[in-house]
Design an enzyme around this catalytic site. Sequence first.
Site, PDB file in Angstrom:
ATOM      1  N   ARG A 199      21.775   9.587 -55.435  1.00 34.22           N
ATOM      2  CA  ARG A 199      21.409   9.816 -56.945  1.00 34.22           C
ATOM      3  C   ARG A 199      22.418  10.370 -57.637  1.00 34.22           C
ATOM      4  O   ARG A 199      22.503  11.002 -58.313  1.00 34.22           O
ATOM      5  CB  ARG A 199      20.420  11.100 -56.568  1.00 34.22           C
ATOM      6  CG  ARG A 199      19.191  10.759 -55.976  1.00 34.22           C
ATOM      7  CD  ARG A 199      18.122   9.855 -56.562  1.00 34.22           C
ATOM      8  NE  ARG A 199      16.802   9.695 -56.017  1.00 34.22           N
ATOM      9  CZ  ARG A 199      16.496   8.967 -54.891  1.00 34.22           C
ATOM     10  NH1 ARG A 199      17.310   8.148 -54.643  1.00 34.22           N
ATOM     11  NH2 ARG A 199      15.321   8.892 -54.530  1.00 34.22           N
TER      12      ARG A 199
ATOM     13  N   GLU B 117      17.271  17.298 -59.702  1.00 34.99           N
ATOM     14  CA  GLU B 117      17.580  15.725 -59.964  1.00 34.99           C
ATOM     15  C   GLU B 117      17.189  15.217 -61.312  1.00 34.99           C
ATOM     16  O   GLU B 117      18.011  14.477 -61.961  1.00 34.99           O
ATOM     17  CB  GLU B 117      16.574  14.977 -58.926  1.00 34.99           C
ATOM     18  CG  GLU B 117      16.862  13.308 -58.978  1.00 34.99           C
ATOM     19  CD  GLU B 117      15.943  12.361 -58.388  1.00 34.99           C
ATOM     20  OE1 GLU B 117      15.755  12.496 -57.274  1.00 34.99           O
ATOM     21  OE2 GLU B 117      15.007  11.918 -59.170  1.00 34.99           O
TER      22      GLU B 117
ATOM     23  N   SER C 192      10.571  13.268 -57.718  1.00 36.43           N
ATOM     24  CA  SER C 192      11.142  14.329 -57.193  1.00 36.43           C
ATOM     25  C   SER C 192      11.873  15.329 -58.142  1.00 36.43           C
ATOM     26  O   SER C 192      12.829  14.444 -58.898  1.00 36.43           O
ATOM     27  CB  SER C 192      12.263  13.717 -56.081  1.00 36.43           C
ATOM     28  OG  SER C 192      11.608  12.899 -55.023  1.00 36.43           O
TER      29      SER C 192
HETATM   30  P1  FAD Z   1      15.227   8.502 -68.788  1.00 34.79           P
HETATM   31  O1  FAD Z   1      14.358   9.690 -68.384  1.00 34.79           O
HETATM   32  O2  FAD Z   1      14.911   7.999 -70.034  1.00 34.79           O
HETATM   33  O3  FAD Z   1      16.954   8.773 -68.754  1.00 34.79           O
HETATM   34  C1  FAD Z   1      17.471   9.693 -67.493  1.00 34.79           C
HETATM   35  C2  FAD Z   1      18.691   9.907 -67.899  1.00 34.79           C
HETATM   36  O4  FAD Z   1      19.502   8.861 -68.368  1.00 34.79           O
HETATM   37  C3  FAD Z   1      18.934  10.645 -69.296  1.00 34.79           C
HETATM   38  O5  FAD Z   1      19.904  11.576 -69.262  1.00 34.79           O
HETATM   39  C4  FAD Z   1      19.402   9.756 -70.453  1.00 34.79           C
HETATM   40  O6  FAD Z   1      19.998  10.293 -71.461  1.00 34.79           O
HETATM   41  C5  FAD Z   1      20.009   8.839 -69.460  1.00 34.79           C
HETATM   42  N1  FAD Z   1      19.953   7.208 -69.954  1.00 34.79           N
HETATM   43  C6  FAD Z   1      18.971   6.711 -70.055  1.00 34.79           C
HETATM   44  N2  FAD Z   1      18.992   5.262 -70.225  1.00 34.79           N
HETATM   45  C7  FAD Z   1      20.405   5.241 -70.419  1.00 34.79           C
HETATM   46  C8  FAD Z   1      21.473   4.235 -70.743  1.00 34.79           C
HETATM   47  N3  FAD Z   1      21.030   2.854 -70.740  1.00 34.79           N
HETATM   48  N4  FAD Z   1      22.775   4.291 -70.850  1.00 34.79           N
HETATM   49  C9  FAD Z   1      23.106   5.705 -70.574  1.00 34.79           C
HETATM   50  N5  FAD Z   1      22.330   6.605 -70.416  1.00 34.79           N
HETATM   51  C10 FAD Z   1      20.980   6.455 -70.067  1.00 34.79           C
HETATM   52  N6  FAD Z   1      13.982   7.749 -58.939  1.00 34.79           N
HETATM   53  C11 FAD Z   1      14.454   7.310 -57.611  1.00 34.79           C
HETATM   54  O7  FAD Z   1      15.672   7.132 -57.826  1.00 34.79           O
HETATM   55  N7  FAD Z   1      13.651   6.899 -56.614  1.00 34.79           N
HETATM   56  C12 FAD Z   1      12.209   6.974 -56.690  1.00 34.79           C
HETATM   57  O8  FAD Z   1      11.572   6.627 -55.742  1.00 34.79           O
HETATM   58  C13 FAD Z   1      11.704   7.603 -58.094  1.00 34.79           C
HETATM   59  N8  FAD Z   1      10.452   7.855 -57.961  1.00 34.79           N
HETATM   60  C14 FAD Z   1       9.875   8.289 -59.268  1.00 34.79           C
HETATM   61  C15 FAD Z   1       8.359   8.724 -59.307  1.00 34.79           C
HETATM   62  C16 FAD Z   1       7.761   9.040 -60.198  1.00 34.79           C
HETATM   63  C17 FAD Z   1       6.272   8.998 -60.284  1.00 34.79           C
HETATM   64  C18 FAD Z   1       8.582   9.468 -61.304  1.00 34.79           C
HETATM   65  C19 FAD Z   1       7.921  10.051 -62.676  1.00 34.79           C
HETATM   66  C20 FAD Z   1       9.974   9.082 -61.426  1.00 34.79           C
HETATM   67  C21 FAD Z   1      10.485   8.713 -60.025  1.00 34.79           C
HETATM   68  N9  FAD Z   1      11.891   8.616 -60.109  1.00 34.79           N
HETATM   69  C22 FAD Z   1      12.457   7.964 -58.827  1.00 34.79           C
HETATM   70  C23 FAD Z   1      12.775   9.138 -61.398  1.00 34.79           C
HETATM   71  C24 FAD Z   1      12.868   7.944 -62.549  1.00 34.79           C
HETATM   72  O9  FAD Z   1      12.205   7.031 -62.356  1.00 34.79           O
HETATM   73  C25 FAD Z   1      14.322   7.346 -62.159  1.00 34.79           C
HETATM   74  O10 FAD Z   1      15.438   8.151 -62.400  1.00 34.79           O
HETATM   75  C26 FAD Z   1      14.565   6.210 -63.620  1.00 34.79           C
HETATM   76  O11 FAD Z   1      15.717   5.331 -63.217  1.00 34.79           O
HETATM   77  C27 FAD Z   1      14.631   7.087 -64.784  1.00 34.79           C
HETATM   78  O12 FAD Z   1      14.786   5.932 -65.832  1.00 34.79           O
HETATM   79  P2  FAD Z   1      14.032   6.148 -67.342  1.00 34.79           P
HETATM   80  O13 FAD Z   1      14.532   4.918 -68.120  1.00 34.79           O
HETATM   81  O14 FAD Z   1      12.704   6.729 -67.566  1.00 34.79           O
HETATM   82  O15 FAD Z   1      15.399   7.269 -67.459  1.00 34.79           O
HETATM   83  N1  EPU Z   2       7.851  16.543 -46.839  1.00 38.79           N
HETATM   84  C1  EPU Z   2       7.020  17.875 -46.142  1.00 38.79           C
HETATM   85  N2  EPU Z   2       6.350  18.363 -47.092  1.00 38.79           N
HETATM   86  C2  EPU Z   2       6.079  17.774 -48.726  1.00 38.79           C
HETATM   87  C3  EPU Z   2       6.833  16.666 -48.708  1.00 38.79           C
HETATM   88  C4  EPU Z   2       7.733  16.165 -47.913  1.00 38.79           C
HETATM   89  O1  EPU Z   2       6.967  18.488 -45.395  1.00 38.79           O
HETATM   90  O2  EPU Z   2       5.330  18.172 -49.235  1.00 38.79           O
HETATM   91  C5  EPU Z   2       8.793  16.109 -45.613  1.00 38.79           C
HETATM   92  C6  EPU Z   2       8.066  15.513 -44.437  1.00 38.79           C
HETATM   93  O3  EPU Z   2       8.809  15.600 -43.248  1.00 38.79           O
HETATM   94  C7  EPU Z   2       8.203  14.041 -45.113  1.00 38.79           C
HETATM   95  C8  EPU Z   2       9.778  14.079 -45.580  1.00 38.79           C
HETATM   96  O4  EPU Z   2       9.773  15.501 -46.324  1.00 38.79           O
HETATM   97  O5  EPU Z   2       8.448  13.247 -43.835  1.00 38.79           O
HETATM   98  C9  EPU Z   2      10.062  12.933 -46.508  1.00 38.79           C
HETATM   99  O6  EPU Z   2       9.092  12.985 -47.471  1.00 38.79           O
HETATM  100  P1  EPU Z   2       8.910  11.730 -48.501  1.00 38.79           P
HETATM  101  O7  EPU Z   2       8.828  10.343 -47.429  1.00 38.79           O
HETATM  102  O8  EPU Z   2       7.842  11.893 -49.305  1.00 38.79           O
HETATM  103  O9  EPU Z   2      10.260  11.416 -49.235  1.00 38.79           O
HETATM  104  P2  EPU Z   2      11.293  12.599 -49.987  1.00 38.79           P
HETATM  105  O10 EPU Z   2      12.571  12.762 -49.217  1.00 38.79           O
HETATM  106  O11 EPU Z   2      10.373  13.785 -50.287  1.00 38.79           O
HETATM  107  C10 EPU Z   2      12.556  10.706 -51.177  1.00 38.79           C
HETATM  108  C11 EPU Z   2      13.158  10.604 -52.612  1.00 38.79           C
HETATM  109  C12 EPU Z   2      12.033   9.808 -53.488  1.00 38.79           C
HETATM  110  C13 EPU Z   2      11.631   8.528 -52.390  1.00 38.79           C
HETATM  111  C14 EPU Z   2      11.196   8.821 -51.493  1.00 38.79           C
HETATM  112  C15 EPU Z   2      10.860   7.371 -50.473  1.00 38.79           C
HETATM  113  C16 EPU Z   2      14.577  12.187 -53.075  1.00 38.79           C
HETATM  114  C17 EPU Z   2      14.870  13.244 -53.889  1.00 38.79           C
HETATM  115  N3  EPU Z   2      13.334  11.555 -53.264  1.00 38.79           N
HETATM  116  O12 EPU Z   2      11.378  11.680 -51.224  1.00 38.79           O
HETATM  117  O13 EPU Z   2      12.401   9.540 -54.809  1.00 38.79           O
HETATM  118  O14 EPU Z   2      10.425   7.774 -53.491  1.00 38.79           O
HETATM  119  O15 EPU Z   2      12.291   9.382 -50.669  1.00 38.79           O
HETATM  120  O16 EPU Z   2      12.069   6.985 -50.083  1.00 38.79           O
HETATM  121  O17 EPU Z   2      15.553  11.368 -52.747  1.00 38.79           O
HETATM  122  C18 EPU Z   2      12.617  10.361 -56.993  1.00 38.79           C
HETATM  123  O18 EPU Z   2      13.855  10.445 -56.917  1.00 38.79           O
HETATM  124  O19 EPU Z   2      12.136  10.973 -57.956  1.00 38.79           O
HETATM  125  C19 EPU Z   2      11.733  10.005 -55.852  1.00 38.79           C
HETATM  126  C20 EPU Z   2      10.399  10.109 -55.875  1.00 38.79           C
END
Ligand code: FAD
Ligand code: EPU
Length: 339
Positions: A164, A335, A239
């Site tokens: 991240r 994050e 997250s």
């Molecule tokens: P924004 O929210 O628009 O911007 C984020 C930051 O980047 C801001 O500071 C902005 O100023 C800057 N920025 C945006 N675009 C640019 C650019 N082109 N150049 C320079 N700066 C820029 N993330 C994960 O890593 N893994 C996941 O599994 C994951 N799951 C998610 C699930 C849900 C339901 C949600 C809502 C979010 C999740 N995220 C996850 C977080 C998010 O989707 C990612 O961080 C994504 O890359 C953000 O993209 P955005 O375009 O919406 O960014």
């Molecule tokens: N867990 C709990 N309780 C909860 C949630 C999770 O006990 O309410 C524990 C469980 O042991 C579970 C473990 O956490 O097995 C991991 O949970 P999960 O697989 O849901 O993944 P996570 O570590 O919570 C991360 C990323 C996600 C990504 C998933 C899948 C971060 C901060 N988050 O979540 O990314 O989608 O793994 O790879 O690393 C994001 O960055 O926004 C995001 C959603």
Amino acid sequence: MKIQENYSLKNLNTFGVEVSAKYFAEVKDLGDLKYAIEFAKINHLEILFLGGGSNVLFTKSFGGLVIKLDLKGISEAFLNEDEVLVTAKAGENWHEFVQLCLDKNYGGLENLSLIPGNVGTSPMQNIGAYGTEIKDTFVNCKVLNLGSMQVEEFNNEECRFGYRESVFKREGKGKYVILDVTFKLSTENHQLKTEYGAIKTELEKFGIENPTIQDVSRAVISIRQSKLPDPKVTGNAGSFFKNPTVSANQFSKVQKQYPQIPNYPNGEMVKIPAGWLIEQCGWKGKQIGNVASHELQALVIVNKTGAATGKEIYDFSTLIIESVIEKFGIELEREVNII
Ligand code: FAD
Ligand code: EPU
């Protein structure tokens, strides 16, 4: 291109927080982008770049210029029989881009299906899920250097990707805007990453023994839909915190007290799922005012009623940080980008 005043950002952040931008511009090409940046410079305005708004929390209205990046276009170039370079401009939607690659049978991004946001933001925090991060397929990105106003290129190493993390969140913060990103994908001999437990189980549920990259994508989508709230229905930014990494020594102290603690050893360090720590502190599903910790995934903070302010969400996250420190002595890091 029009620069608009007092523009509502409610539909442009996935928390659905009601805030506005003093000035707002939606840019479709490099010319628009340079014009908007010049406008901000002349008027001494702070700039905020916005992609899909899925990783930001606005705690107040923004007094400067919000530039929404809407640059579109996807191109490809074959390297050899089994490798293709695919370039997408910053404003392309990430999930649609992944699906387009899968439709062409290009492998490498399937585990990153259904992550919200735009392609241009993907290097910011080296988006990751289910055992894959973009750094695994990332080749380079073009950026506009806001100091020199020249277009530059960052290769994989120069981006200094981590969990991240990237140069764009650290030393390069506020200095560059990412214009496009190029990935190297496979066209034939796909390297599937199915070792992540939940993917295997999901594929078994589907009755699939020899999965394709499209099957892996479907499995990931199904897992995500089973526990992550859809931002179109309930405001959230995924997250809210990173999973903390602690020293093996600190971990063994915590483990003595909580033998069941899940953990992922990583060299000298140990990664602990923040969701578990938060759930153990009694937060899972708990609501205060308009804000709650999601009932199926404690790491996700939700705008439960749709009426939450950014300040309320921020304060809720502070309470979580405090209680995890008190119980485990571990400090969670946000994050989500706090504006
Ligand atoms: P924004 O929210 O628009 O911007 C984020 C930051 O980047 C801001 O500071 C902005 O100023 C800057 N920025 C945006 N675009 C640019 C650019 N082109 N150049 C320079 N700066 C820029 N993330 C994960 O890593 N893994 C996941 O599994 C994951 N799951 C998610 C699930 C849900 C339901 C949600 C809502 C979010 C999740 N995220 C996850 C977080 C998010 O989707 C990612 O961080 C994504 O890359 C953000 O993209 P955005 O375009 O919406 O960014
Ligand atoms: N867990 C709990 N309780 C909860 C949630 C999770 O006990 O309410 C524990 C469980 O042991 C579970 C473990 O956490 O097995 C991991 O949970 P999960 O697989 O849901 O993944 P996570 O570590 O919570 C991360 C990323 C996600 C990504 C998933 C899948 C971060 C901060 N988050 O979540 O990314 O989608 O793994 O790879 O690393 C994001 O960055 O926004 C995001 C959603």
